[in-house]
Motif scaffolding. Sequence first.
Motif, PDB file in Angstrom:
ATOM      1  N   ASP A   7      42.751  18.675   8.310  1.00 12.27           N
ATOM      2  CA  ASP A   7      42.353  18.648   9.713  1.00 12.27           C
ATOM      3  C   ASP A   7      42.672  17.278  10.302  1.00 12.27           C
ATOM      4  O   ASP A   7      42.489  16.262   9.635  1.00 12.27           O
ATOM      5  N   ALA A   8      43.109  17.267  11.532  1.00 12.42           N
ATOM      6  CA  ALA A   8      43.414  16.011  12.206  1.00 12.42           C
ATOM      7  C   ALA A   8      43.322  16.215  13.709  1.00 12.42           C
ATOM      8  O   ALA A   8      43.378  17.352  14.205  1.00 12.42           O
ATOM      9  N   PHE A   9      43.163  15.144  14.443  1.00 14.35           N
ATOM     10  CA  PHE A   9      43.166  15.215  15.902  1.00 14.35           C
ATOM     11  C   PHE A   9      44.502  15.776  16.377  1.00 14.35           C
ATOM     12  O   PHE A   9      45.549  15.418  15.809  1.00 14.35           O
ATOM     13  N   PRO A  10      44.487  16.684  17.390  1.00  9.86           N
ATOM     14  CA  PRO A  10      43.364  17.164  18.195  1.00  9.86           C
ATOM     15  C   PRO A  10      42.629  18.333  17.539  1.00  9.86           C
ATOM     16  O   PRO A  10      43.214  19.090  16.759  1.00  9.86           O
ATOM     17  N   PHE A  11      41.348  18.488  17.923  1.00 10.79           N
ATOM     18  CA  PHE A  11      40.520  19.556  17.385  1.00 10.79           C
ATOM     19  C   PHE A  11      40.138  20.596  18.436  1.00 10.79           C
ATOM     20  O   PHE A  11      39.767  21.708  18.090  1.00 10.79           O
ATOM     21  N   THR A  12      40.174  20.226  19.710  1.00  5.45           N
ATOM     22  CA  THR A  12      39.650  21.079  20.770  1.00  5.45           C
ATOM     23  C   THR A  12      40.757  21.844  21.488  1.00  5.45           C
ATOM     24  O   THR A  12      41.892  21.381  21.587  1.00  5.45           O
ATOM     25  N   SER A  13      40.407  23.007  22.037  1.00  3.85           N
ATOM     26  CA  SER A  13      41.382  23.821  22.759  1.00  3.85           C
ATOM     27  C   SER A  13      41.654  23.282  24.160  1.00  3.85           C
ATOM     28  O   SER A  13      42.702  23.562  24.745  1.00  3.85           O
ATOM     29  N   ALA A  14      40.726  22.514  24.705  1.00  3.26           N
ATOM     30  CA  ALA A  14      40.950  21.821  25.976  1.00  3.26           C
ATOM     31  C   ALA A  14      41.312  20.370  25.674  1.00  3.26           C
ATOM     32  O   ALA A  14      40.881  19.814  24.648  1.00  3.26           O
ATOM     33  N   PRO A  15      42.101  19.725  26.531  1.00  6.45           N
ATOM     34  CA  PRO A  15      42.507  18.340  26.250  1.00  6.45           C
ATOM     35  C   PRO A  15      41.315  17.409  26.076  1.00  6.45           C
ATOM     36  O   PRO A  15      40.337  17.461  26.814  1.00  6.45           O
ATOM     37  N   THR A  16      41.405  16.563  25.053  1.00  4.95           N
ATOM     38  CA  THR A  16      40.369  15.588  24.740  1.00  4.95           C
ATOM     39  C   THR A  16      41.021  14.255  24.419  1.00  4.95           C
ATOM     40  O   THR A  16      42.099  14.220  23.816  1.00  4.95           O
ATOM     41  N   ARG A  17      40.351  13.183  24.782  1.00  6.00           N
ATOM     42  CA  ARG A  17      40.872  11.848  24.487  1.00  6.00           C
ATOM     43  C   ARG A  17      40.228  11.311  23.225  1.00  6.00           C
ATOM     44  O   ARG A  17      39.004  11.389  23.049  1.00  6.00           O
ATOM     45  N   ASP A  18      41.057  10.776  22.338  1.00  2.89           N
ATOM     46  CA  ASP A  18      40.577  10.101  21.134  1.00  2.89           C
ATOM     47  C   ASP A  18      40.495   8.611  21.450  1.00  2.89           C
ATOM     48  O   ASP A  18      41.526   7.944  21.591  1.00  2.89           O
ATOM     49  N   SER A  19      39.291   8.095  21.576  1.00  3.44           N
ATOM     50  CA  SER A  19      39.116   6.691  21.987  1.00  3.44           C
ATOM     51  C   SER A  19      39.672   5.726  20.954  1.00  3.44           C
ATOM     52  O   SER A  19      40.038   4.594  21.292  1.00  3.44           O
ATOM     53  N   ALA A  20      39.780   6.154  19.699  1.00  2.00           N
ATOM     54  CA  ALA A  20      40.277   5.249  18.658  1.00  2.00           C
ATOM     55  C   ALA A  20      41.772   5.002  18.785  1.00  2.00           C
ATOM     56  O   ALA A  20      42.267   3.928  18.424  1.00  2.00           O
ATOM     57  N   THR A  21      42.513   5.983  19.291  1.00  2.16           N
ATOM     58  CA  THR A  21      43.970   5.846  19.404  1.00  2.16           C
ATOM     59  C   THR A  21      44.457   5.838  20.845  1.00  2.16           C
ATOM     60  O   THR A  21      45.600   5.470  21.110  1.00  2.16           O
ATOM     61  N   GLY A  22      43.607   6.256  21.772  1.00  2.00           N
ATOM     62  CA  GLY A  22      44.013   6.359  23.166  1.00  2.00           C
ATOM     63  C   GLY A  22      44.800   7.618  23.481  1.00  2.00           C
ATOM     64  O   GLY A  22      45.218   7.825  24.621  1.00  2.00           O
ATOM     65  N   LYS A  23      44.988   8.500  22.505  1.00  2.00           N
ATOM     66  CA  LYS A  23      45.759   9.731  22.718  1.00  2.00           C
ATOM     67  C   LYS A  23      44.886  10.804  23.364  1.00  2.00           C
ATOM     68  O   LYS A  23      43.691  10.908  23.069  1.00  2.00           O
ATOM     69  N   THR A  24      45.504  11.604  24.221  1.00  4.36           N
ATOM     70  CA  THR A  24      44.856  12.773  24.806  1.00  4.36           C
ATOM     71  C   THR A  24      45.679  13.997  24.419  1.00  4.36           C
ATOM     72  O   THR A  24      46.896  14.025  24.623  1.00  4.36           O
TER      73      THR A  24
END
Length: 682
Positions: free
Chosen positions: A366-383
Amino acid sequence: MKRKLTMLAMAAAVSTAHAAVERIQVVERVPFAPGVTFGEYGAYEKIRGIAYYALDPKAAANASIVDLKKAPRDKQGRVLFSSEFVLLRPTAAQPTTLLYDVNNRGNIAILGQVNGRSPANNDPATAADAGDGFLMRHGFSLLFSAWTWDVAPTAPAAGTAPRPLVFAPPVAKGVKGKVQNEFTVNAPTDIVTYAGMRGLTYEPATPNDPHAQLTERARQGDQRKPIPRSAWRFVEPELKGGPGRVQLEGGFKPDTIYEITYVARDPYVTGAGLAGIRDLLSYFRDHPFEGAPAPRNVLMFGISQSGRLIGRMMHDGLNVDEGGKLVFSGAYLQVPGAGGSAGFNSRFAQPTRHPSMMEEHDYPADAFPFTSAPTRDSATGKTASTLDKARDKQGKLPKLFYANTSTEFWNRGASLIATTPDGERDVAPAENVRVYGFMGAQHYVGRSNKRAPFTACVSTTDHYLPMRALIVALDDWTVKGKQPPASAYPQLADGTLTTVADYRAIFPKGLGITPPEQNLREPRLNFGRRFDTQGIADTVPPKHGDDFETRVPTPDADGNDKGGVRLVELQAPLGTHTGWNLRAPDTGFAWATSRFDGSFVPFARTEAERVAAGDPRPSLEARYANRDAYVAAVRTAAGQQVAAGLLLPEDVERSLKENVGLYDRILARDPSDQGCDYLFAR
């Protein structure tokens, strides 16, 4: 008769090419469950065949398949492979919904959980193999095919012919890379296999590799301690074609995580298995087959590993065929945990492996992203979202159900599919997605009548009943546009999702069980700069960043989980059902939870027994005046589930029988008996 039909079917092999499916060869066509008719859909038949594929490594639709360009090609530059399939369908030529069940480690899974009977020898044939006939009575055509290679062989029982659906993928010849395998033992032993659960692994490129390393540690975060190479050696597989083994002087012991690392070669193009599913569904979606019309609808279904595979297909855009069309209109991911956006499609991938509390934290399941709607990962800045590559050329997405039990919140990071990666905020599912949490349930419906190898009896909730309702609902949603049951899962905003620390503080004392110290916090892994874009790990084992934050359902005063789908067992409770069960100390890792099992602790029968035991929960006597009152409570709860679309009217009596049967067995049980025999009817 069977032999004659098989020979005729072989002679009638289909040779039409379509997209990446070169041809379909039928090798067996026989009646399924001879003499049985399934309601309005009548008799069923079984067709066993082989699909032959040709993938163009230069095609954009295949760009995400790791190492496809390194596989051998034919004169046209295509990568060729094949896979076995099994099709169960009505004999009457009528359009039906084709439901593809992703096999789990080579085994057909849906029949066991939904119809109530796993087919003998993994080969559905008889009336018994149909179970209660649910899927057939509802008119589904069922398709199964081989997609994974890492299934360990088993010794056949006398008179049987096990037939796991195992895939022979293309091979990236000459490619080398470092591989690590992690393993534990429940009892002292000198020799152990080092592959994943019931799986295979890549063996050393050099036999008995003198440079291989074996380490030990007590917990995942501890420093690895090397074991001298002179103290251990590789051992031949127990069965031909099985996983390799290692032997250690002084033996392997419980409470220890062992890890073996070495250089392997010739990785399988595992992602070709996902492309094979894609192209097989694309073929069946558009083509009449052996006298029957093309299906009216195509759905996918997967349990656990198989559900995570569906997640990976969408993550890589492999749910869209070479023509830019969705190959399934809807999918049901059952107990996928955090969803499976990693694994399955990387160099030296081993699909059988996945992390839980104490093991496999270095495998990319398992790895980011996890959600079906866009989410921001604050650790990497990725959405990002899990569906960023899952749209067809018209921009459409499949309709999706994600369903987890309480156990996945403890052991598989399930909260992440509906929260931010830091666990601080809820993330609503996308419009095409529904999320369900089966509260108080465990990974599979409990069946053990022993505590060992855990500390508590297993949970008794039956979440297979709402599964049946949801399968019908998904078909209705995708065919008729009928809205499915609303999402129902624990959330931060309403206080039904919380931290483990809060859970431990709230959980009632005096039940004889103690909540775990921690749930699985999904590890954030760094395999090097090429892994995210090319699926190639340069750093093995990987480096760890801060873990993703995961949450667990909040318990009520009885210790039962709040929020989510209120199963009948929680609306008319007979005790406390948890999603966790601690390991027995003699098996090692007493601090850790079972990978798949929950716990059940019944209420005291009477108030006098409750007071004598120091149990804070009201007794059965205090909750239900008599047996009739309990029967009424179950009927009311079942009626509420039916109204919510989470229980079919045809399953009300089954729910009543299961729950009232347990009520009777609890009342007949001597409370001094700490065994678990009373849990299930004999």
